[in-house]
Design a protein around this motif. Structure first.
Motif, PDB file in Angstrom:
ATOM      1  N   MET A   9      11.233  41.184  34.986  1.00 28.16           N
ATOM      2  CA  MET A   9      11.625  40.141  35.522  1.00 28.16           C
ATOM      3  C   MET A   9      12.095  40.506  37.102  1.00 28.16           C
ATOM      4  N   THR A  10      11.782  39.770  38.125  1.00 27.03           N
ATOM      5  CA  THR A  10      12.144  39.984  39.270  1.00 27.03           C
ATOM      6  C   THR A  10      13.589  39.758  39.525  1.00 27.03           C
ATOM      7  N   ALA A  11      14.180  40.719  40.327  1.00 27.99           N
ATOM      8  CA  ALA A  11      15.847  40.371  40.410  1.00 27.99           C
ATOM      9  C   ALA A  11      15.837  39.228  41.566  1.00 27.99           C
ATOM     10  N   PHE A  12      17.118  38.580  41.583  1.00 28.41           N
ATOM     11  CA  PHE A  12      17.499  37.333  42.363  1.00 28.41           C
ATOM     12  C   PHE A  12      17.542  38.127  43.648  1.00 28.41           C
ATOM     13  N   THR A  67      17.004  41.710  45.722  1.00 27.99           N
ATOM     14  CA  THR A  67      16.408  42.897  45.921  1.00 27.99           C
ATOM     15  C   THR A  67      16.653  43.701  47.399  1.00 27.99           C
ATOM     16  N   VAL A  68      17.177  44.814  47.089  1.00 29.11           N
ATOM     17  CA  VAL A  68      17.400  45.901  48.328  1.00 29.11           C
ATOM     18  C   VAL A  68      16.678  46.776  48.365  1.00 29.11           C
ATOM     19  N   ARG A  69      15.897  47.004  49.043  1.00 27.21           N
ATOM     20  CA  ARG A  69      14.981  48.299  49.071  1.00 27.21           C
ATOM     21  C   ARG A  69      15.040  49.310  50.201  1.00 27.21           C
ATOM     22  N   HIS A  70      15.115  50.306  50.042  1.00 23.09           N
ATOM     23  CA  HIS A  70      15.116  51.421  51.001  1.00 23.09           C
ATOM     24  C   HIS A  70      15.846  51.021  52.223  1.00 23.09           C
ATOM     25  N   ASP A 110      19.267  46.026  42.778  1.00 27.65           N
ATOM     26  CA  ASP A 110      19.058  44.794  42.317  1.00 27.65           C
ATOM     27  C   ASP A 110      20.110  44.032  41.694  1.00 27.65           C
ATOM     28  N   ILE A 111      20.245  42.780  42.028  1.00 28.60           N
ATOM     29  CA  ILE A 111      21.193  41.980  41.583  1.00 28.60           C
ATOM     30  C   ILE A 111      20.615  40.612  41.073  1.00 28.60           C
ATOM     31  N   ASP A 112      20.933  40.262  39.783  1.00 29.34           N
ATOM     32  CA  ASP A 112      20.442  39.141  39.146  1.00 29.34           C
ATOM     33  C   ASP A 112      21.206  37.790  39.575  1.00 29.34           C
ATOM     34  N   ARG A 113      20.641  36.720  39.130  1.00 26.35           N
ATOM     35  CA  ARG A 113      21.031  35.509  39.564  1.00 26.35           C
ATOM     36  C   ARG A 113      22.368  35.144  38.609  1.00 26.35           C
ATOM     37  N   GLY A 114      23.437  34.863  39.395  1.00 27.92           N
ATOM     38  CA  GLY A 114      24.853  34.603  38.662  1.00 27.92           C
ATOM     39  C   GLY A 114      25.777  35.715  38.392  1.00 27.92           C
ATOM     40  N   GLU A 115      25.338  36.738  39.147  1.00 23.59           N
ATOM     41  CA  GLU A 115      26.131  38.018  39.011  1.00 23.59           C
ATOM     42  C   GLU A 115      27.486  37.772  39.655  1.00 23.59           C
ATOM     43  N   LEU A 165      15.588  37.999  48.890  1.00 17.83           N
ATOM     44  CA  LEU A 165      16.458  36.732  48.371  1.00 17.83           C
ATOM     45  C   LEU A 165      15.523  35.744  47.606  1.00 17.83           C
ATOM     46  N   ASP A 166      15.806  35.852  46.258  1.00 11.75           N
ATOM     47  CA  ASP A 166      14.876  34.924  45.435  1.00 11.75           C
ATOM     48  C   ASP A 166      13.553  34.671  45.841  1.00 11.75           C
TER      49      ASP A 166
END
Lengths: 411, 229
Positions: B1-4, B6-9, B31-36, B68-69
């Motif tokens: 499942m894709t994260a809410f 995503t920060v990449r490099h 990676d941060i999920d929704r509602g964290e 973001l989303d």
């Protein structure tokens, strides 16, 4: 969002109330004084033009072709042209014509026991002149009439001063008649005129038209026919029509007879442009100064707004509203003051009697009645509106350089 | 499942002078999920603020990407980023940053107004959120009439009023005493749970950090830890 931007703009102005009020005051006072100057100067110019039209040229004047170069009694407008037409009939039937008068004039000399001067002797019908240009309104002293025996004369006040004559004084008028004989008559001063048309005030003697005909030996024709229009817009049209009908006549508009006065009007229009430019400059610089300071002071606030998702275009609207509020308030206050002042001076006149000698040298009245034209307010509004819009350019450049990420972390 | 989120490099450096360049962030992946309810911690100068600014579209990275989303933020125009901030992200700043000419209520409603939400709906929402945060009595006051803690509570209300998907809070408790700081974080946690909004805040206060459910630690611009608490 517009209402919100309006509220933000208003709140920002209110927070710097003194500074904002100073700008509004600066715009309104400068607008007030410039409106006043415009109205009074326009009034002066129009009074000069009005004096010339009423006392001499009318809206249109007719002369025999060549008369202006050689104003002799040979060059008079005949009562009846060879084809049987009469100028009087044509003018009388034209609905555009309000009134017209005939004048017979000849260069001559006026003399008293001690003094003499070169003058223009005008033969006029006073009753017709009264209706035509309200000549009686220029009467300074004496009576508006030539007396029961029609042996009276009306003279310009400057001429009266130079000849040291008053009402009742005797004058000897001399001129060359149509037969080239030098003839003289004696008249008594019945009235003294002050038209502020220098050629009349300094060098004219009015006598009865019938007397002039006998005196000059001209019984068929007049030197000038002065025409007043019902509406000024028809002047050009009538001039063209008369010129085509009577190719042997010179049909001249007032501005062709008095080009200097027309020039004054043109100068006035130039002055109005300068006035608009001054209003633009004063408003623009005032608003620019306040907006620059205001934006620099509010860099943080604007940075926060941008960080929260406000678009640059919304900030631009807010800044523009602030500028327009100041400009518009200045316009309303200045226009109101200007309008009330002009209204007063239109009714009661601006009495500059203390400078009357200087004014009269230029053919101006000592009491000037101001004009009020919608154009004054429209051009001022345009100038202020443009200034308000243009003057936010530099403050907005400052806004465009605000980096929210940097601003919001400043403590 | 894709994260809410995503920060990449992500890398970011600042040029302090002609020859001096400081690397604020180096190859950050997250990676941060929704509602964290996430805290980013680390010493001063570790890159917490820079990372939050990049996630929030207030700054652009030198390299890497932020999604973001499902929406890639890197590469968006300034105007688009403004709209993303307005519609999807709520901000709480260390210095409160309330707009000084607006009342607390107007500050809370500000972002909704930007979104074009009608006045009545704005008022209902601001009343609802103020009730939840216990700041109803402050609504008609200007920021300069409020204490630091009160201002920050209003700022929190502003950040969630427009129902964003993500709230970013950069050192929200730094200027508050410890009691107010804990109360504020509790309040944010409550909103996180009740409104379902993802919250990422930065802090170096252990008491505040302890309130988060996940901790991301930065040091010298590098991500050195990423743990559930």
């Amino acid at each position: 969002m517009f209402r919100f931007a309006m509220k933000m703009a208003w709140a920002s102005l209110a927070r710097r109330a003194t500074r904002s009020l100073m700008v509004v005051l600066m715009i309104s006072v400068s607008l007030w004084s410039l409106l006043l100057m415009q109205g009074v100067y326009d009034g002066m110019t129009e009074q000069m033009i009005n004096n010339a039209i009423r006392s001499d040229s009318g809206d249109v004047s007719l002369f025999r072709r060549g008369y202006r170069l050689d104003p002799s009694l040979e060059n008079v407008i005949p009562d009846t042209f060879p084809d049987g037409r009469k100028v009087e009939d044509v003018l009388g039937m034209d609905g555009r014509v309000g009134s017209f008068v005939k004048r017979l004039q000849q260069n001559g000399v006026v003399a008293t026991a001690r003094y003499s001067r070169n003058i223009m002797i005008y033969g006029v019908a006073l009753a017709a002149e009264k209706k035509h240009g309200q000549l009686q309104r220029y009467l300074l002293t004496g009576h508006y009439g030539f007396g029961a025996k029609r042996k009276g004369a009306i003279v310009g006040y400057r001429l009266a001063e130079r000849l040291h004559v008053t009402v009742g004084s005797k004058l000897i008028l001399s001129c060359q008649n149509s037969s080239s004989d030098v003839v003289s008559i004696s008249v008594r001063v019945n009235g003294i005129l002050k038209t502020n048309n220098m050629s009349f005030d300094e060098g004219s003697v009015f006598i009865d038209l019938d007397l002039a005909e006998d005196f000059f030996g001209v019984h068929q024709g007049v030197s000038q026919i002065s025409v007043m229009m019902n509406e000024g817009k028809d002047i050009g049209e009538l001039q063209l029509a008369l010129q085509q009908s009577f190719p042997g006549l010179d049909v001249m508009r007032w501005d062709e007879m008095y080009p200097a006065l027309m020039q004054s009007r043109v100068i006035m229009n130039g002055f109005k442009s300068v006035v608009s430019l001054i209003i633009f400059g004063v408003s623009g610089l005032g608003i620019l100064g306040v907006m620059m300071v205001s934006i620099i002071e509010r860099r943080r606030e604007i940075g926060i707004m941008l960080a929260l998702g406000t678009e640059f275009s919304q900030i631009r609207i807010m800044v523009l509203i602030e500028s327009l509020i100041m400009g518009f308030s200045g316009f309303v206050a200045g226009s109101l003051l200007g309008w009330v002042s002009l209204l007063y001076f239109r009714s009661y006149g601006l009495d500059l009697s203390m400078f009357s000698e200087a004014f009269e040298e230029f053919g101006m009245d000592a009491v000037t009645y101001a004009l009020i034209q919608p154009g004054y307010f429209l051009s001022a509004f345009t100038a202020i509106l443009s200034a308000a819009v243009i003057s936010v350019y530099f403050p907005l450049r400052i806004v465009s350089k605000v980096i929210p990420a940097r601003i919001i972390n400043e403590i | 499942m894709t994260a809410f989120l995503t920060v990449r490099h992500i890398a970011k450096s600042f040029h302090l002078d002609k020859d001096v360049t400081v690397s604020a962030l180096r190859d950050i992946n997250l990676d941060i999920d929704r509602g964290e309810f996430v805290v980013i911690s680390g010493p001063s100068g570790s890159g917490k603020t820079t990372l939050l600014n990049i996630i929030g579209g207030l700054d652009v990275p030198d390299s890497g990407e932020v999604i973001l989303d499902g929406l890639k933020l890197t590469g968006l125009s300034e105007r688009s980023l403004s709209r993303v901030r307005r519609d999807h992200i709520g901000f709480v700043f260390q210095a409160y940053n309330l707009l000084p000419v607006l009342t607390a209520r107007e500050n809370i409603e500000y972002v909704m107004r930007l979104q074009g939400v009608k006045g009545e709906r704005c008022r209902i929402r601001s009343a609802e959120i103020s009730e939840k945060l216990g700041i109803v009595s402050l609504l008609d006051k200007l920021p300069n009439q409020l204490s630091g803690g009160q201002q920050q509570r209003v700022a929190v209300a502003r950040s969630v009023a427009a129902t964003p998907r993500l709230v970013l809070a950069d050192e929200p408790t730094a200027n508050l005493d410890s009691k107010s700081a804990i109360a504020l974080i509790d309040m944010m946690e409550k909103l996180n749970q009740e409104e379902g909004v993802t919250v990422i805040f930065s802090s170096h206060d252990p008491m505040v950090i302890g309130k988060a459910r996940r901790s991301v630690v930065l040091k010298d611009g590098k991500l050195v830890a990423n743990n559930a608490i």
